[in-house]
Enzyme design. Structure first.
Site, mmCIF file in Angstrom:
data_model
loop_
_atom_site.group_PDB
_atom_site.id
_atom_site.type_symbol
_atom_site.label_atom_id
_atom_site.label_comp_id
_atom_site.label_asym_id
_atom_site.label_seq_id
_atom_site.Cartn_x
_atom_site.Cartn_y
_atom_site.Cartn_z
ATOM 1 N N HIS A 90 0.821 -1.222 0.000
ATOM 2 C CA HIS A 90 0.000 0.000 0.000
ATOM 3 C C HIS A 90 0.854 1.271 0.000
ATOM 4 O O HIS A 90 0.702 2.117 -0.895
ATOM 5 C CB HIS A 90 -0.965 -0.017 1.187
ATOM 6 C CG HIS A 90 -1.669 1.287 1.424
ATOM 7 N ND1 HIS A 90 -2.528 1.844 0.511
ATOM 8 C CD2 HIS A 90 -1.598 2.157 2.481
ATOM 9 C CE1 HIS A 90 -2.987 2.997 0.993
ATOM 10 N NE2 HIS A 90 -2.427 3.209 2.170
ATOM 11 N N HIS A 114 4.128 6.647 5.775
ATOM 12 C CA HIS A 114 2.963 7.325 6.352
ATOM 13 C C HIS A 114 2.163 6.490 7.340
ATOM 14 O O HIS A 114 1.425 7.037 8.165
ATOM 15 C CB HIS A 114 2.055 7.873 5.238
ATOM 16 C CG HIS A 114 1.179 6.857 4.575
ATOM 17 N ND1 HIS A 114 1.591 6.129 3.484
ATOM 18 C CD2 HIS A 114 -0.096 6.456 4.841
ATOM 19 C CE1 HIS A 114 0.600 5.334 3.099
ATOM 20 N NE2 HIS A 114 -0.422 5.509 3.898
ATOM 21 N N GLU A 118 1.532 4.879 13.083
ATOM 22 C CA GLU A 118 0.214 4.405 13.479
ATOM 23 C C GLU A 118 0.157 2.888 13.612
ATOM 24 O O GLU A 118 -0.437 2.366 14.554
ATOM 25 C CB GLU A 118 -0.821 4.873 12.438
ATOM 26 C CG GLU A 118 -2.233 4.377 12.695
ATOM 27 C CD GLU A 118 -2.838 4.994 13.940
ATOM 28 O OE1 GLU A 118 -3.695 4.334 14.550
ATOM 29 O OE2 GLU A 118 -2.455 6.111 14.303
ATOM 30 N N ASP A 119 0.787 2.162 12.681
ATOM 31 C CA ASP A 119 0.558 0.716 12.592
ATOM 32 C C ASP A 119 1.753 -0.147 12.996
ATOM 33 O O ASP A 119 1.650 -1.373 12.956
ATOM 34 C CB ASP A 119 0.156 0.349 11.152
ATOM 35 C CG ASP A 119 -1.181 0.953 10.766
ATOM 36 O OD1 ASP A 119 -1.994 1.191 11.680
ATOM 37 O OD2 ASP A 119 -1.405 1.202 9.570
ATOM 38 N N ASP A 181 -3.258 8.364 -0.807
ATOM 39 C CA ASP A 181 -3.615 7.255 0.081
ATOM 40 C C ASP A 181 -5.084 6.862 -0.127
ATOM 41 O O ASP A 181 -5.430 5.684 -0.257
ATOM 42 C CB ASP A 181 -3.368 7.701 1.528
ATOM 43 C CG ASP A 181 -3.860 6.691 2.548
ATOM 44 O OD1 ASP A 181 -3.390 5.542 2.503
ATOM 45 O OD2 ASP A 181 -4.698 7.047 3.394
ATOM 46 N N ASP A 301 -23.022 17.098 -24.533
ATOM 47 C CA ASP A 301 -21.597 17.317 -24.315
ATOM 48 C C ASP A 301 -20.915 16.104 -23.666
ATOM 49 O O ASP A 301 -20.049 16.244 -22.818
ATOM 50 C CB ASP A 301 -21.386 18.558 -23.446
ATOM 51 C CG ASP A 301 -22.135 18.471 -22.122
ATOM 52 O OD1 ASP A 301 -22.930 17.522 -21.946
ATOM 53 O OD2 ASP A 301 -21.935 19.345 -21.267
#
Length: 776
Positions: A90, A114, A118-119, A181, A301
């Protein structure tokens, strides 16, 4: 030697690098079979990523990118995505999307990192030490944004959107990484549970796609819109996509012919141009069908042609060639070069009757304009050295970034998060209309804007004092709908400082609505302040004591108010008594009436020389007043009850309604139920509260609370009432919307001040959207 990957696609122009691509035809939601590991393309290697960066930035810091790649890969270790892919696939795909936007090394490295804080076990301090403070700040900013839930109750959604905009205002690269992301997550949405897919799609359609569009990132916005559309409205997506594919197949020859003819016409006049036919996306077509209530066949259009030339002069020369070759469709010409859109978009739009007698929509622009139209703020060469920080660069060069800065300024002006959210969503979704002041200043407004919106866009004071207008030299109503090119002159009057409250329902800009609400609040507050001042001064006059603002200023802490205006407005609203102000200023002050009562012995005659009512014993459900209420002109014992819907509490101005055979019903003076007795003056009685009563008692009141649907919300509401010594008699709940519930509460309080304090504490709770008293 680093290998190259010539087959790497450009963002959104071919299939995405990873993840399942939504079918161009079949739009129905379906269970996507997870492909076996052997059939998945290999994860991008670090030399592939570096080669992508080197294509636009030969001086890239390869060592930095290599360190970030290896560190993130090790940090995520064996983590897996819902698809079964290694989790690190990812961030590497997010970084790849950003290379298409030609971003700097720090942004690419931050994209790789990034999710680490957090992870994984990585820390901000560790990121700073290995990669520098700049990258550490970007990663931490993204970490704070990761758990923002933008599709939720209004108050929380507004607060999270504030955090998002504040973060990207500090460094625009946070926004670019966040959008990349989100784009990759949307491309791989099929692997997520249904509820998570729906929420992600709503969030994308409501916030991220419009934000990308407002930043000028047209290509990214279109793909985000389509991916969210496919998830939320699968049947509509399937139908529109199938019709589009069928029409495209039938029109291949015609599109090719127009491209060739147009290219030849321009080349014959010495203009080198690239002409490319393109069709609109499914979501764009569906939105237009919904907005204009037309069928697919009525759209003229669906296909358009981009004419990309070298210079600005070529743009206008090409326009002349087109208009002299084919008839122009009236009303379909827009020059966004001389008047750019708020997101920096510049191009000439025109529609002509083409070679086969069909309408052909053209966009004429230079290469530089095309880059900005496709990539928005990311097209400002953010990777180059010696151009200052990205924030400084965009502040100088980007109108879109200036809009973001102005939006942040509104954070301080909004009285509550919901108003900020309303303003921001209006700004994100609008189509623009360009108007001019008499001096030629350009004002960009949303579609369907009025001269009132125009006035507030010029200046808040101009809007507040607006009393009339001229459009193109002709007197016109302030409610007129403005169109492109209008010259608007606003007439003002110093006699009007407060705009009519009804304007709030007429205007369409968030700035105008916020200003009207703010002016209305200030005006109401001034009225209450004036009323409170008169009440206090009259009491001081009767008591023969001196009043001064200076002395009241010293007493403010005892009244728990921050300013003289606050204290006087509270008196005007009956939240404070004038006697409370007197006692705060003169502690030895004794209330005039209390002293008179103490001096006068109680007698059977009562206050008005009439026999006083005897107390009526009652049970709480009967809603009958216990202590007697002195009533002018009535002798004998009568049952006295409160109004059944809302009751009344000490501090309210009250009236009594006599019902033969039933007794007296007490209503607060503001009760709408009193309108039923307007033609029966003989039943109205002058009543007041028995202030001789010393023992504290509770009185019935009704409030209505709009609460958020989340676990524990009712418990929080009940806790506030209990903590403030209120007593709940009854609760009724009505589900008004998926996110909100109306809660009607019958409770008992001591007086108006007690009730006001409970309402104030309820409004301060995050689970409460609104709390108001109800008068039956």
């Amino acid at each position: 030697m680093a290998r190259t990957r010539s087959d790497l696609p450009r963002m959104q122009k071919q299939a995405p690098i990873r993840g399942p691509r939504p079918s161009a035809v079949a739009g129905t939601k379906q269970t996507v079979e997870k492909p076996s590991q052997s059939r998945k393309p290999p994860m991008m290697r670090q030399y592939d990523l570096i080669e992508r960066v080197r294509r636009y930035n030969p001086d890239t810091n390869e060592a930095l990118l290599n360190r970030a790649y290896v560190y993130a890969m090790k940090a995520h270790g064996e983590q897996r995505r819902a698809s079964g892919d290694p989790y690190f696939s990812h961030p590497i795909e997010v970084a790849a999307i950003l290379t298409d936007l030609k971003l700097d090394d720090a942004t690419i490295a931050a994209a790789l990192l990034h999710d680490t804080i957090e992870d994984t076990e990585a820390t901000r301090a560790e990121i700073d030490s290995l990669f520098g403070h700049d990258i550490g700040t970007l990663v931490e900013g993204l970490t704070k944004l990761k758990k923002l839930d933008l599709v939720t109750k209004e108050a929380k959604q507004a607060e999270n959107l504030r955090k998002l905009l504040l973060a990207i205002a500090d460094d625009v690269r946070v926004l670019l990484i966040k959008l990349a992301d989100r784009l990759h997550n949307m491309r791989t949405l099929d692997y997520m549970p249904p509820e998570a897919r729906r929420r992600a799609a709503e969030e994308t359609l409501e916030i991220y796609a419009p934000l990308a569009g407002r930043m000028g990132m047209h290509e990214m916005r279109e793909e985000l819109d389509d991916l969210a559309f496919r998830e939320l409205y699968p049947e509509a997506y399937e139908v529109v996509s199938a019709r589009l594919n069928s029409l495209t197949e039938r029109s291949k020859v015609l599109i090719s012919e127009i491209e060739k003819q147009l290219t030849k016409k321009l080349a014959d006049r010495g203009i080198e141009a690239k002409v490319v036919g393109r069709r609109k996306r499914a979501y764009s077509i569906w939105r237009k069908m919904e907005r204009k209530s037309v069928g697919f066949e009525q759209l003229s259009d669906i296909f358009g042609f981009r004419v990309v030339v070298k210079t600005l002069a070529d743009c206008y020369q090409a326009l002349g060639i087109v208009h002299s070759t084919w008839p122009m469709v009236p009303g379909r010409f827009k020059d966004y070069i001389s008047t750019p859109k708020g997101n920096d978009y510049r191009s000439i739009h025109t529609t002509v009757i083409g070679p086969s007698k069909q309408r052909v929509e053209l966009q004429i622009r230079t290469v530089e304009m095309h880059e900005i139209a496709e990539y928005g703020i990311a097209a400002h060469a953010l990777y180059k050295d010696n151009v200052g920080s990205p924030t400084e660069l965009l502040s100088r060069e980007s109108t879109a970034y200036a809009w973001l800065r102005r939006t942040i300024e509104l954070l301080a002006e909004g009285s509550n998060p919901e108003e900020f959210l309303e303003h921001t969503k209006l700004e994100l979704f609008h189509d623009q209309v360009f108007c001019f002041t008499p001096k030629g200043k350009l004002i960009a407004l949303p579609r369907k804007a009025t001269p009132i919106d125009f006035a507030y866009a010029v200046h808040t004071d101009v809007g507040n004092m607006a009393v009339g207008c001229k459009i193109n030299g002709q007197i016109a109503p302030l409610t007129s709908e403005l169109v492109n090119g209008d010259e608007v002159e606003i007439a003002t009057s110093k006699a009007q400082t407060v705009p009519p409250a009804a304007w709030e329902s007429i205007v369409v800009t968030g700035k105008a609505r916020a200003a009207i609400r703010r002016a209305t609040r200030v005006a109401v507050r001034m009225q209450y302040t004036g009323l409170g001042r008169r009440m206090v001064e009259r009491l001081f006059q009767r008591a023969k004591i001196a009043y001064s603002d200076e002395k009241l200023t010293g007493a403010l802490p005892r009244l728990a108010r921050s300013s003289i205006e606050d204290a006087l407005a509270a008196v005007g609203r009956s939240e404070l008594k004038a006697s409370d102000v007197a006692r705060a200023m003169y502690p030895d002050y004794k209330e005039e009436r209390a002293a008179a009562m103490a001096a006068k012995p109680k007698s059977e005659s009562g206050w008005f020389g009439l026999k006083k009512l005897t107390s009526v014993k009652f049970k709480v459900p009967d809603n009958v007043v216990g202590p007697a209420i002195p009533i002018r002109g009535i002798n004998g014992d009568l049952p006295v009850r409160f109004a059944p819907n809302g009751g009344a509490v000490p501090g309210d101005r009250i009236v009594g309604i006599l019902s033969p055979g039933e007794g007296i019903t007490i209503y607060p003076i503001q009760s709408p139920a009193l309108s039923e007795f307007e033609d029966k003056p003989e039943r109205w009685l002058d009543v007041r509260w028995d202030e001789e009563e010393q023992a504290p008692r509770r009185f019935p009141a009704r409030i209505e609370v709009q609460s958020v649907n989340e676990p524990g919300s009712l418990a929080q509401i009940a806790q506030v009432i209990a903590e403030h010594d209120g007593n709940i008699d009854n609760i009724r709940m009505t589900r008004r919307a998926p996110d909100f519930t109306d809660v009607t509460i019958d409770l008992e309080v001591y007086d108006l001040k007690h009730l006001t304090a409970i309402l104030a504490q309820l409004r301060a709770k995050s689970v409460v959207a609104k709390a108001e008293r109800v008068n039956g």
